[in-house]
Design a protein around this motif. Structure first.
Motif, PDB file in Angstrom:
ATOM      1  N   GLN A  58      32.887  44.673  29.203  1.00  8.11           N
ATOM      2  CA  GLN A  58      33.829  43.703  29.777  1.00  8.11           C
ATOM      3  C   GLN A  58      33.183  42.925  30.911  1.00  8.11           C
ATOM      4  OE1 GLN A  58      37.887  45.048  30.166  1.00  8.11           O
ATOM      5  NE2 GLN A  58      38.150  43.898  32.060  1.00  8.11           N
ATOM      6  N   ALA A  59      33.413  41.630  30.951  1.00  7.56           N
ATOM      7  CA  ALA A  59      32.854  40.779  32.008  1.00  7.56           C
ATOM      8  C   ALA A  59      33.636  40.938  33.303  1.00  7.56           C
ATOM      9  CB  ALA A  59      32.882  39.323  31.569  1.00  7.56           C
ATOM     10  N   ALA A  60      32.982  40.614  34.403  1.00  4.62           N
ATOM     11  CA  ALA A  60      33.635  40.680  35.715  1.00  4.62           C
ATOM     12  C   ALA A  60      34.592  39.503  35.872  1.00  4.62           C
ATOM     13  CB  ALA A  60      32.590  40.653  36.818  1.00  4.62           C
ATOM     14  N   LYS A  61      35.683  39.738  36.604  1.00  2.04           N
ATOM     15  CA  LYS A  61      36.614  38.648  36.913  1.00  2.04           C
ATOM     16  C   LYS A  61      36.117  37.916  38.150  1.00  2.04           C
ATOM     17  CE  LYS A  61      40.912  40.399  34.913  1.00  2.04           C
ATOM     18  NZ  LYS A  61      42.319  40.774  35.171  1.00  2.04           N
ATOM     19  N   ARG A  62      36.220  36.615  38.104  1.00  2.50           N
ATOM     20  CA  ARG A  62      35.725  35.798  39.210  1.00  2.50           C
ATOM     21  C   ARG A  62      36.819  35.596  40.262  1.00  2.50           C
ATOM     22  NH1 ARG A  62      30.778  33.876  37.695  1.00  2.50           N
ATOM     23  NH2 ARG A  62      30.368  33.581  35.463  1.00  2.50           N
ATOM     24  N   HIS A  63      36.456  35.810  41.517  1.00  2.00           N
ATOM     25  CA  HIS A  63      37.407  35.656  42.613  1.00  2.00           C
ATOM     26  C   HIS A  63      36.722  34.984  43.797  1.00  2.00           C
ATOM     27  CE1 HIS A  63      40.649  38.236  41.026  1.00  2.00           C
ATOM     28  NE2 HIS A  63      39.695  39.058  40.628  1.00  2.00           N
ATOM     29  N   PHE A  64      37.482  34.206  44.541  1.00  2.00           N
ATOM     30  CA  PHE A  64      37.064  33.794  45.871  1.00  2.00           C
ATOM     31  C   PHE A  64      37.366  34.943  46.824  1.00  2.00           C
ATOM     32  CE2 PHE A  64      37.326  29.603  43.949  1.00  2.00           C
ATOM     33  CZ  PHE A  64      36.245  28.953  44.520  1.00  2.00           C
ATOM     34  N   THR A  65      36.650  34.996  47.941  1.00  2.00           N
ATOM     35  CA  THR A  65      36.847  36.080  48.894  1.00  2.00           C
ATOM     36  C   THR A  65      38.188  35.989  49.610  1.00  2.00           C
ATOM     37  OG1 THR A  65      35.532  34.786  50.458  1.00  2.00           O
ATOM     38  CG2 THR A  65      34.416  36.564  49.294  1.00  2.00           C
ATOM     39  N   ASP A  66      38.834  34.827  49.546  1.00  2.00           N
ATOM     40  CA  ASP A  66      40.186  34.680  50.080  1.00  2.00           C
ATOM     41  C   ASP A  66      40.930  33.698  49.182  1.00  2.00           C
ATOM     42  OD1 ASP A  66      41.769  35.237  52.888  1.00  2.00           O
ATOM     43  OD2 ASP A  66      42.344  33.308  51.989  1.00  2.00           O
ATOM     44  N   PRO A  67      42.174  34.004  48.809  1.00  2.00           N
ATOM     45  CA  PRO A  67      42.907  33.132  47.884  1.00  2.00           C
ATOM     46  C   PRO A  67      43.156  31.722  48.424  1.00  2.00           C
ATOM     47  CG  PRO A  67      44.375  34.761  48.856  1.00  2.00           C
ATOM     48  CD  PRO A  67      42.975  35.173  49.200  1.00  2.00           C
ATOM     49  N   SER A  68      43.155  31.584  49.746  1.00  2.00           N
ATOM     50  CA  SER A  68      43.403  30.264  50.332  1.00  2.00           C
ATOM     51  C   SER A  68      42.288  29.278  49.994  1.00  2.00           C
ATOM     52  CB  SER A  68      43.535  30.379  51.857  1.00  2.00           C
ATOM     53  OG  SER A  68      42.316  30.807  52.446  1.00  2.00           O
ATOM     54  N   LEU A  69      41.087  29.789  49.703  1.00  2.00           N
ATOM     55  CA  LEU A  69      39.972  28.909  49.358  1.00  2.00           C
ATOM     56  C   LEU A  69      40.231  28.213  48.030  1.00  2.00           C
ATOM     57  CD1 LEU A  69      37.021  31.256  50.395  1.00  2.00           C
ATOM     58  CD2 LEU A  69      37.895  29.280  51.655  1.00  2.00           C
ATOM     59  N   ALA A  70      40.760  28.949  47.059  1.00  2.00           N
ATOM     60  CA  ALA A  70      41.093  28.347  45.762  1.00  2.00           C
ATOM     61  C   ALA A  70      42.201  27.315  45.932  1.00  2.00           C
ATOM     62  CB  ALA A  70      41.508  29.425  44.767  1.00  2.00           C
ATOM     63  N   CYS A  71      43.194  27.631  46.759  1.00  2.00           N
ATOM     64  CA  CYS A  71      44.287  26.683  47.008  1.00  2.00           C
ATOM     65  C   CYS A  71      43.769  25.415  47.647  1.00  2.00           C
ATOM     66  CB  CYS A  71      45.337  27.315  47.912  1.00  2.00           C
ATOM     67  SG  CYS A  71      46.270  28.652  47.148  1.00  2.00           S
ATOM     68  N   ALA A  72      42.852  25.561  48.607  1.00  2.00           N
ATOM     69  CA  ALA A  72      42.316  24.391  49.290  1.00  2.00           C
ATOM     70  C   ALA A  72      41.545  23.499  48.322  1.00  2.00           C
ATOM     71  CB  ALA A  72      41.393  24.834  50.430  1.00  2.00           C
ATOM     72  N   LEU A  73      40.758  24.113  47.433  1.00  2.00           N
ATOM     73  CA  LEU A  73      39.982  23.341  46.478  1.00  2.00           C
ATOM     74  C   LEU A  73      40.857  22.626  45.473  1.00  2.00           C
ATOM     75  CD1 LEU A  73      37.195  25.987  45.980  1.00  2.00           C
ATOM     76  CD2 LEU A  73      36.776  23.630  46.713  1.00  2.00           C
ATOM     77  N   LEU A  74      41.994  23.237  45.113  1.00  2.00           N
ATOM     78  CA  LEU A  74      42.911  22.631  44.159  1.00  2.00           C
ATOM     79  C   LEU A  74      43.954  21.761  44.840  1.00  2.00           C
ATOM     80  CD1 LEU A  74      43.499  25.688  41.788  1.00  2.00           C
ATOM     81  CD2 LEU A  74      41.978  23.720  41.430  1.00  2.00           C
ATOM     82  N   LYS A  75      43.897  21.703  46.184  1.00  2.00           N
ATOM     83  CA  LYS A  75      44.883  20.934  46.958  1.00  2.00           C
ATOM     84  C   LYS A  75      46.316  21.410  46.656  1.00  2.00           C
ATOM     85  CE  LYS A  75      42.061  16.776  47.516  1.00  2.00           C
ATOM     86  NZ  LYS A  75      40.804  17.445  47.166  1.00  2.00           N
ATOM     87  N   ALA A  76      46.442  22.720  46.514  1.00  2.00           N
ATOM     88  CA  ALA A  76      47.749  23.319  46.223  1.00  2.00           C
ATOM     89  C   ALA A  76      48.529  23.511  47.513  1.00  2.00           C
ATOM     90  CB  ALA A  76      47.579  24.664  45.519  1.00  2.00           C
ATOM     91  N   THR A  77      49.793  23.110  47.524  1.00  2.00           N
ATOM     92  CA  THR A  77      50.636  23.237  48.714  1.00  2.00           C
ATOM     93  C   THR A  77      51.988  23.816  48.321  1.00  2.00           C
ATOM     94  OG1 THR A  77      51.469  20.977  48.435  1.00  2.00           O
ATOM     95  CG2 THR A  77      49.535  21.272  49.854  1.00  2.00           C
ATOM     96  N   LEU A  78      52.748  24.203  49.321  1.00  2.00           N
ATOM     97  CA  LEU A  78      54.091  24.738  49.102  1.00  2.00           C
ATOM     98  C   LEU A  78      55.094  23.593  49.174  1.00  2.00           C
ATOM     99  CD1 LEU A  78      56.131  27.031  48.767  1.00  2.00           C
ATOM    100  CD2 LEU A  78      56.074  27.358  51.253  1.00  2.00           C
ATOM    101  N   ARG A  79      55.800  23.365  48.087  1.00  2.00           N
ATOM    102  CA  ARG A  79      56.803  22.292  48.053  1.00  2.00           C
ATOM    103  C   ARG A  79      58.177  22.905  47.912  1.00  2.00           C
ATOM    104  NH1 ARG A  79      54.069  17.909  43.871  1.00  2.00           N
ATOM    105  NH2 ARG A  79      52.216  17.421  45.141  1.00  2.00           N
ATOM    106  N   ASN A  80      59.070  22.543  48.785  1.00  2.00           N
ATOM    107  CA  ASN A  80      60.444  23.056  48.718  1.00  2.00           C
ATOM    108  C   ASN A  80      61.266  22.285  47.685  1.00  2.00           C
ATOM    109  OD1 ASN A  80      60.009  24.972  50.758  1.00  2.00           O
ATOM    110  ND2 ASN A  80      60.275  23.396  52.346  1.00  2.00           N
TER     111      ASN A  80
END
Length: 236
Positions: free
Chosen positions: A214-236
């Motif tokens: 089985q291959a390793a799963k890829r992760h950033f060391t903090d989830p906020s880094l992925a959000c920042a790269l995807l420009k993901a924000t919290l919308r009400n």
């Protein structure tokens, strides 16, 4: 136990390393020093590796339990040991989970408004791409392609995506080419800069083929880094 944490990273004054190693040998006791370090260490001027004297500890951003967003009532260790004790943890709002992901585990981010907290991972990524990648080995690399690969990793967070699939993802989304050899080099750089930390396959049976197949799963060391790269924000 005597502990000493210098004001600056030991890499800025490399002789500190050998001095600590010498004192450890001279005193013959353990747990005497704590040396802080940079994510882009420069080891020139060090005469001894520290083997047998100095242990390396990889630091991470805070977990939800450390940041106070989890009560820690469910133990993963006990679950792995087969102790499935029902625990009522209360309701968890989806927006609260999203908030924690975007905010990340950065200590200085916990009490900030979310709009301000989201700035830190963005600036962190910029600093890495603009400066840290070059400082690592004094080689100039294509910053644009580095960002393309980082964004592809963000789109494939927590998956076992291969280097070939990352190449195809960049081509499909950005219509740009990046060869697999370059991807391998950049992934090694990201790992050395503590941007990514892959999750290796696991089985409680140490003879299981999962460890190999089985291959390793890829992760950033903090989830906020992925959000920042995807420009993901919290919308009400």
């Amino acid at each position: 136990m005597a502990q000493w944490t210098p004001e600056y990273s030991w890499q800025e004054v490399p002789p500190i390393w050998d001095a600590v190693r010498y004192e450890v040998d001279r005193r013959g006791t353990k747990g005497q020093f704590i040396l802080t370090g940079l994510s882009t260490p420069r080891v020139k001027g060090i005469l001894h590796s520290g083997a047998g004297r100095i242990a390396r500890l990889r630091m991470h951003t805070m977990s939800l339990y450390e940041s106070g967003h989890s009560g820690g009532r469910v133990s993963l260790k006990e679950l792995c040991d087969g102790k499935l004790t029902p625990v009522f943890t209360g309701e968890v709002e989806l927006n609260a989970i999203i908030d924690s992901i975007i905010r990340g585990g950065w200590p200085g981010n916990q009490d900030l408004p979310l709009s301000e907290a989201a700035l830190l991972p963005n600036e962190y990524i910029k600093a890495v791409v603009e400066d840290e990648v070059h400082r690592l080995d004094d080689v100039r690399r294509d910053k644009h392609k580095i960002m393309l690969l980082l964004c592809s990793l963000a789109r494939n967070e927590a998956t076992t995506v291969s280097n070939k699939s990352l190449k195809n993802d960049v081509k499909g989304v950005n219509d740009e080419d990046i060869d697999e050899e370059t991807i391998s080099v950049y992934l090694d750089i990201f790992n050395r800069l503590f941007l990514i930390e892959n999750q290796e396959p696991f089985s409680s049976n140490i003879r299981s083929s999962v460890w190999v197949k089985q291959a390793a799963k890829r992760h950033f060391t903090d989830p906020s880094l992925a959000c920042a790269l995807l420009k993901a924000t919290l919308r009400n």
